[in-house]
Design an enzyme around this catalytic site. Structure first.
Site, PDB file in Angstrom:
ATOM      1  N   ASP A 170       0.831  -1.291  -0.097  1.00 46.36           N
ATOM      2  CA  ASP A 170      -0.172   0.076  -0.158  1.00 46.36           C
ATOM      3  C   ASP A 170       0.759   1.350   0.037  1.00 46.36           C
ATOM      4  O   ASP A 170       0.368   2.342  -0.728  1.00 46.36           O
ATOM      5  CB  ASP A 170      -0.974   0.027   1.337  1.00 46.36           C
ATOM      6  CG  ASP A 170      -2.278  -0.741   1.089  1.00 46.36           C
ATOM      7  OD1 ASP A 170      -2.622  -0.787  -0.258  1.00 46.36           O
ATOM      8  OD2 ASP A 170      -2.826  -1.036   1.841  1.00 46.36           O
ATOM      9  N   ILE A 171       1.791   1.143   0.887  1.00 46.09           N
ATOM     10  CA  ILE A 171       2.736   2.472   0.837  1.00 46.09           C
ATOM     11  C   ILE A 171       3.383   2.581  -0.490  1.00 46.09           C
ATOM     12  O   ILE A 171       3.682   3.686  -0.910  1.00 46.09           O
ATOM     13  CB  ILE A 171       3.894   2.373   2.118  1.00 46.09           C
ATOM     14  CG1 ILE A 171       3.114   2.150   3.466  1.00 46.09           C
ATOM     15  CG2 ILE A 171       4.915   3.504   2.230  1.00 46.09           C
ATOM     16  CD1 ILE A 171       2.117   3.565   3.652  1.00 46.09           C
TER      17      ILE A 171
END
Length: 375
Positions: A170-171
């Protein structure tokens, strides 16, 4: 306060959870005005992802990616609220969304429709698996780590596949979204043309796997989990000391020679088994045993000081509290306080980008959820 680098950029943020909100927070830190659009029934679902909670009852997960934003509650299923959303977009430079592919189109908020009205609009879509054959697949970090191969090279033969300790995909995807939006804004500044930016979790994790992915693409080989070992470098691993482990990254011959000197075993650098990196990789188990025998005389903090003084990259295996302490000792100021709506303040993690003229700002805490009357 110095205007931020993105001062004057306005973002309509229809995203939630982590990847896209992380991207819009980075932009907000750099001066963009970000208006977070939330659904009436509780808003962004991470508001309910706890424990842990802050002293003011906020989810620390939600707090981690939503500072410097304002919030508007809109029911995008309502014709009236869709019109409000269209009015909002009309005043914005960027739209960010991470609904399942096709959702925004069904709501009349898709790229084609909005770009006709606003040719300069930068429209960023974050999905799990793209807008093609994977459009119907829901995307969550855990699933992306699993199907994207990251879990297969994380952990060891004994542990089996492991996810990373944070939602790393996600990051990384959020970072890719930020880069894409900034590139599109640069193009718009030159030409007046907006465009669509698309990023997805699967493509992001394959890119982020870098050398491991390259190994497969070039040779067809399938990398395996190796625990704390590196497939191509030695010593580049975690080694035992008198107390806790230390990570050592002697990634070339010069560094290996310095390491051998620093641990009191200079003869290791002249041993033909360890003469080159390829030799050290071939004899990594023997080398690790020799190094651990030398390291056994002192603890990790001692070796951190000694090896660092010699220019050998290394560090003890810290817990998160120790990591924050290290950052403070190195004057990196990892935690900032931002004013909260309740009148106090809330701790937030520093933006890692340092700009000499337009630094990140910490203006406001993540917005509270304010239900509309009748919602």
């Amino acid at each position: 306060m110095t205007p931020g680098a993105l001062e004057g950029v306005r973002v309509a943020d229809f995203s939630r959870v982590l990847a896209a909100p992380y991207a819009t927070m980075l932009m907000a830190d750099l001066g963009a005005e970000v208006i977070k659009v939330e659904r009436p029934d509780g808003g962004d679902e991470t508001r309910a992802w706890g424990p842990p909670w802050s002293d003011e009852g906020e989810s620390t997960y939600f707090l981690s990616v939503n500072r410097n934003k304002t919030s508007r509650v809109l029911d995008l299923r309502s014709p009236h609220d869709r019109e409000v959303a269209l009015e909002l977009v009309a005043g914005c430079d960027v739209v960010m969304e991470n609904f399942r592919s096709g959702t925004m189109e069904r709501l009349g908020l898709g790229y084609e429709e909005l770009s006709e009205r606003h040719p300069g609009l930068v429209y960023c879509s974050v999905t799990g698996f793209g807008s093609g054959a994977g459009a119907d697949l829901p995307g969550y970090d855990l699933v992306a780590q699993a199907v994207g191969g990251l879990m297969s090279v994380t952990g060891s033969a004994d542990s089996g596949p492991m996810k990373s300790g944070v939602a790393l995909v996600d990051i990384v995807t959020g970072l890719h979204a930020t880069i894409g939006v900034l590139a599109a804004l640069r193009h718009r500044d030159r030409t007046g043309e907006g465009q669509r930016v698309e990023v997805n979790l699967l493509s992001s994790v394959l890119s982020a796997m870098s050398n491991q992915a390259s190994t497969h693409a070039v040779t067809g080989a399938v990398p395996q989990a190796m625990g704390n070992l590196h497939p191509s470098i030695a010593p580049y691993e975690v080694l035992a000391t008198a107390d806790r482990p230390v990570a050592i990254a002697a990634a070339n011959d010069k560094l290996f020679g310095l390491l051998a000197q620093a641990v009191g075993r200079p003869e290791l650098a002249d041993d033909p088994r360890f003469g080159s990196n390829a030799d050290r990789v071939a004899h990594r188990a023997v080398l690790a045993a020799e190094l651990e025998d030398a390291l056994a005389g002192h603890g990790a903090d001692h070796w951190f000081d000694v090896l660092s003084a010699q220019g050998v990259p290394c560090g003890p295996i810290n817990d998160l509290g120790q990591a924050f302490d290290l950052a403070r000792r190195l004057d990196l100021d990892p935690v900032r306080e931002v004013p909260s709506a309740a009148g106090g303040s809330v701790a937030t993690i520093a933006n890692p980008i340092s700009l000499s003229r337009t630094p990140a700002a910490y203006r406001t805490a993540p917005p509270p959820f304010v239900p509309r009357s009748g919602s």
